[in-house]
Design an enzyme around this catalytic site. Sequence first.
Site, PDB file in Angstrom:
ATOM      1  N   ASP A 184       0.751  -1.236   0.060  1.00 22.29           N
ATOM      2  CA  ASP A 184       0.089  -0.044   0.059  1.00 22.29           C
ATOM      3  C   ASP A 184       0.837   1.171  -0.090  1.00 22.29           C
ATOM      4  OD1 ASP A 184      -2.857   1.143   0.531  1.00 22.29           O
ATOM      5  OD2 ASP A 184      -1.607   2.185   1.956  1.00 22.29           O
ATOM      6  N   ASN A 192      -2.237  13.367  -5.193  1.00 28.94           N
ATOM      7  CA  ASN A 192      -3.388  13.665  -5.782  1.00 28.94           C
ATOM      8  C   ASN A 192      -3.759  15.034  -5.294  1.00 28.94           C
ATOM      9  OD1 ASN A 192      -3.618  11.363  -7.604  1.00 28.94           O
ATOM     10  ND2 ASN A 192      -4.597  10.145  -6.138  1.00 28.94           N
ATOM     11  N   HIS A 197      -4.276  14.488 -10.389  1.00 29.46           N
ATOM     12  CA  HIS A 197      -4.473  13.258 -10.507  1.00 29.46           C
ATOM     13  C   HIS A 197      -3.479  12.612 -11.420  1.00 29.46           C
ATOM     14  CE1 HIS A 197      -7.755  12.068  -7.826  1.00 29.46           C
ATOM     15  NE2 HIS A 197      -8.266  13.307  -8.296  1.00 29.46           N
ATOM     16  N   ASP A 201      -0.911   9.333 -11.260  1.00 26.98           N
ATOM     17  CA  ASP A 201      -1.040   8.346 -12.269  1.00 26.98           C
ATOM     18  C   ASP A 201       0.358   8.029 -12.541  1.00 26.98           C
ATOM     19  OD1 ASP A 201      -3.903   8.197 -12.224  1.00 26.98           O
ATOM     20  OD2 ASP A 201      -4.160   9.181 -14.241  1.00 26.98           O
ATOM     21  N   ASP A 227      -4.157   2.779  -4.713  1.00 25.35           N
ATOM     22  CA  ASP A 227      -2.702   2.397  -4.542  1.00 25.35           C
ATOM     23  C   ASP A 227      -2.394   1.353  -3.810  1.00 25.35           C
ATOM     24  OD1 ASP A 227      -4.013   2.878  -2.118  1.00 25.35           O
ATOM     25  OD2 ASP A 227      -2.792   4.679  -1.479  1.00 25.35           O
ATOM     26  N   ARG A 247      13.623  -5.468  -0.523  1.00 29.81           N
ATOM     27  CA  ARG A 247      13.902  -4.833  -2.003  1.00 29.81           C
ATOM     28  C   ARG A 247      12.844  -3.941  -2.347  1.00 29.81           C
ATOM     29  NH1 ARG A 247      16.445  -9.916  -2.924  1.00 29.81           N
ATOM     30  NH2 ARG A 247      14.921 -10.467  -4.311  1.00 29.81           N
TER      31      ARG A 247
END
Length: 305
Positions: A184, A192, A197, A201, A227, A247
């Site tokens: 997450d 945003n 937005h 993106d 997300d 990683r």
Amino acid sequence: MPAGPNALVESDFASEVLDALPDATAVLDPSGVIIQVNRAWRMFALDNGGAPESTGVGVSYLDVCARSAAGGCTDAQDVYDGLREVLAGRTVESDREYPCPSPTVRRWFNSRITPISAPTGGAVVSHVNISRRIQLEHELAHRASHDPLTGLGNRLLFAEELERALTPRAGRTPEADVGVIYIDLDDFKAVNDTYGHGAGDEVLLTAAHRLRTLVRPQDAVARLGGDEFAVCAPRITSGALSGLSRRIDTVLAEPHRVHGRLVRVDGSVGAHLAVPGESVAEATRLADEAMYRVKYLRRAGVPGR
């Protein structure tokens, strides 16, 4: 007795009609020998490296199919069986869809075989190009299973991949468990809200790219929505899964350049090592819970996250 003028005219007309058909078409006698082909059939054979002596008039189409089947082509065996059924009068039609790619083009055809009802018997074989329909079906299936922004698999495809990986198989070793990683992006909403937005993106696309570069060819990366991302890593050990999670955490922490500024969007990464036979819902839930524990510790300022 020689054929009369009307018979010759009818024969010429039938040949012209056959040549006018857009699909590669051949007429077979009751034993399966080719007695007439159209121009599309001849051109199809030439385009695929064939020759009249191997695919033209006088050749047994049953033998053509049998040779292809002996070479390992299962589709040719299906066509062979269907042709035998039609010639024997046991079915009124045989349809088989099959791929027929060239070195440069992906193609699909439908082999359609129908009997000739005249007293002489026989059959008509046509190969109908269905590439456009198949490509459209593949495109629609891809849209239904992939995220339109990042091109990653979506939640539905991820569940299918995970279920496949978790299904017990013979020969699986005790170490061949399945890693499930839930990710997450932290404070993504602020990107945003602050930059728009479009900038958000860009961050999602960059995150997707970074994840792709880290996983193995057999691993599946998905965007579950918003997300949230996930990784299914089949046949992995506990140590390898921990290393992959670290990683991912490191690469997601690298800043993004947004409107000329470097913006950091960390990722909370939770992992669960699932065992064969575990349900998709349970494996996903445990990875999700692990991710929320990491997020809680990060917000609490616990070192090492």
